[in-house]
Design a protein around this motif. Structure first.
Motif, PDB file in Angstrom:
ATOM      1  N   ILE A  49       0.845  -1.200   0.000  1.00 34.51           N
ATOM      2  CA  ILE A  49       0.000   0.000   0.000  1.00 34.51           C
ATOM      3  C   ILE A  49       0.880   1.249   0.000  1.00 34.51           C
ATOM      4  O   ILE A  49       0.613   2.217  -0.708  1.00 34.51           O
ATOM      5  N   TYR A  50       1.962   1.230   0.831  1.00 32.89           N
ATOM      6  CA  TYR A  50       2.858   2.374   0.867  1.00 32.89           C
ATOM      7  C   TYR A  50       3.527   2.577  -0.490  1.00 32.89           C
ATOM      8  O   TYR A  50       3.669   3.709  -0.969  1.00 32.89           O
ATOM      9  N   PHE A  51       3.961   1.474  -1.109  1.00 32.87           N
ATOM     10  CA  PHE A  51       4.592   1.580  -2.420  1.00 32.87           C
ATOM     11  C   PHE A  51       3.604   2.117  -3.455  1.00 32.87           C
ATOM     12  O   PHE A  51       3.962   2.931  -4.314  1.00 32.87           O
ATOM     13  N   LEU A  52       2.355   1.651  -3.387  1.00 33.36           N
ATOM     14  CA  LEU A  52       1.335   2.130  -4.317  1.00 33.36           C
ATOM     15  C   LEU A  52       1.071   3.611  -4.100  1.00 33.36           C
ATOM     16  O   LEU A  52       0.979   4.386  -5.065  1.00 33.36           O
ATOM     17  N   ALA A  53       0.951   4.017  -2.831  1.00 32.09           N
ATOM     18  CA  ALA A  53       0.725   5.431  -2.535  1.00 32.09           C
ATOM     19  C   ALA A  53       1.905   6.276  -2.999  1.00 32.09           C
ATOM     20  O   ALA A  53       1.723   7.371  -3.545  1.00 32.09           O
ATOM     21  N   LEU A  54       3.128   5.745  -2.787  1.00 37.84           N
ATOM     22  CA  LEU A  54       4.320   6.471  -3.234  1.00 37.84           C
ATOM     23  C   LEU A  54       4.352   6.603  -4.744  1.00 37.84           C
ATOM     24  O   LEU A  54       4.683   7.672  -5.281  1.00 37.84           O
ATOM     25  N   ALA A  55       3.972   5.528  -5.445  1.00 36.44           N
ATOM     26  CA  ALA A  55       3.966   5.572  -6.912  1.00 36.44           C
ATOM     27  C   ALA A  55       2.925   6.566  -7.421  1.00 36.44           C
ATOM     28  O   ALA A  55       3.190   7.362  -8.333  1.00 36.44           O
ATOM     29  N   ILE A  56       1.732   6.534  -6.815  1.00 35.84           N
ATOM     30  CA  ILE A  56       0.675   7.467  -7.240  1.00 35.84           C
ATOM     31  C   ILE A  56       1.087   8.904  -6.948  1.00 35.84           C
ATOM     32  O   ILE A  56       0.900   9.805  -7.780  1.00 35.84           O
ATOM     33  N   GLY A  57       1.663   9.119  -5.758  1.00 32.53           N
ATOM     34  CA  GLY A  57       2.117  10.467  -5.411  1.00 32.53           C
ATOM     35  C   GLY A  57       3.198  10.969  -6.343  1.00 32.53           C
ATOM     36  O   GLY A  57       3.173  12.135  -6.765  1.00 32.53           O
ATOM     37  N   SER A  58       4.138  10.091  -6.693  1.00 31.20           N
ATOM     38  CA  SER A  58       5.210  10.478  -7.615  1.00 31.20           C
ATOM     39  C   SER A  58       4.656  10.805  -8.995  1.00 31.20           C
ATOM     40  O   SER A  58       5.081  11.775  -9.636  1.00 31.20           O
ATOM     41  N   MET A 106       3.200  14.853 -13.058  1.00 38.02           N
ATOM     42  CA  MET A 106       2.201  15.500 -13.910  1.00 38.02           C
ATOM     43  C   MET A 106       2.134  16.996 -13.625  1.00 38.02           C
ATOM     44  O   MET A 106       2.052  17.820 -14.553  1.00 38.02           O
ATOM     45  N   VAL A 107       2.179  17.352 -12.332  1.00 40.77           N
ATOM     46  CA  VAL A 107       2.139  18.770 -11.963  1.00 40.77           C
ATOM     47  C   VAL A 107       3.359  19.500 -12.521  1.00 40.77           C
ATOM     48  O   VAL A 107       3.250  20.614 -13.061  1.00 40.77           O
ATOM     49  N   ILE A 108       4.539  18.866 -12.414  1.00 38.52           N
ATOM     50  CA  ILE A 108       5.760  19.479 -12.931  1.00 38.52           C
ATOM     51  C   ILE A 108       5.676  19.672 -14.437  1.00 38.52           C
ATOM     52  O   ILE A 108       6.061  20.721 -14.974  1.00 38.52           O
ATOM     53  N   ILE A 109       5.159  18.655 -15.140  1.00 42.02           N
ATOM     54  CA  ILE A 109       5.026  18.758 -16.602  1.00 42.02           C
ATOM     55  C   ILE A 109       4.088  19.897 -16.981  1.00 42.02           C
ATOM     56  O   ILE A 109       4.369  20.681 -17.894  1.00 42.02           O
TER      57      ILE A 109
END
Length: 215
Positions: free
Chosen positions: A151-160, A165-168
């Protein structure tokens, strides 16, 4: 005599039927089963339940502990109308009530975890006439650092991904802004050059007219 016997038989059969229709009195208990926490922190041992009977003053909650390395079961906490903390032992001044019986929550908080707190914590709830049911268990593992779960890895991947996307979007917006600004500057320069050229031509015309008049 025969009439009384028949009445008793009818009442007995009716009682058996009503008993069969009445739900079995048993408390259902729900716990996370496995819990991992960092040494020195606090942990909430969550325990909720469901019961056919309404919750009242007859409700009792008992928390016990079985050490990981074996040994006798130890008392952790007791609740009946009011919470009762342990007066001695390893959990003295380290456990507090964090439940709400009206919401079917009988959780507790264990303070300042230690490595010897590793083991199984049991949560037993009795709500008469519901007194039977499986005892809830939580296997607590006290560790140096919490391991990342899926779950933490999934949350980290989604957050990244969201951050990327925001940076782009920001880069694209800034690029468009500077591009428009550059075009505007070029257009301004062209206008200035044309204005200077027209002014120069006008000056040359004036000089030519003046020379013609003097001749």
């Amino acid at each position: 005599m025969y009439g009384k016997s028949l009445t008793r038989v009818v009442l007995l059969l009716l009682g058996i039927q009503l008993t069969a229709l009445w739900p079995v009195a048993a408390v259902e208990i729900y716990t996370p089963r496995v819990l991992e926490a960092v040494n020195g922190t606090d942990a909430r041992l969550k325990c909720t339940f469901s019961s056919f009977a309404p919750v009242g003053d007859a409700l009792t909650v008992t928390w016990n502990f079985r050490p990981l390395d074996g040994g006798p079961e130890q008392f952790v906490f007791y609740y009946h109308v009011d919470p009762f903390k342990p007066m001695s032992g390893r959990f003295k001044d380290r456990v507090v009530w964090d439940g709400n019986p009206e919401r079917y929550d009988v959780s507790i908080i264990l303070w300042k975890l230690q490595f010897d707190d590793n083991g199984t914590y049991t949560c037993q709830v009795k709500n008469p006439p519901d007194v039977d049911g499986v005892i809830g268990e939580i296997r607590l593992s006290v560790v140096h650092t919490v391991r990342f779960s899926e779950i933490y890895f999934l949350a980290l991947a989604i957050g990244s991904a969201c951050a990327l996307m925001v940076i782009i979007v920001i880069v694209v917006v800034l690029f468009q802004h500077f591009r428009k600004k550059r075009w505007a500057e070029r257009a301004q320069k062209v206008v200035e050059i044309k204005s200077k050229e027209e002014e120069r031509l006008n000056q040359e015309k004036k000089v030519s007219v003046y020379l013609e008049d003097t001749e």
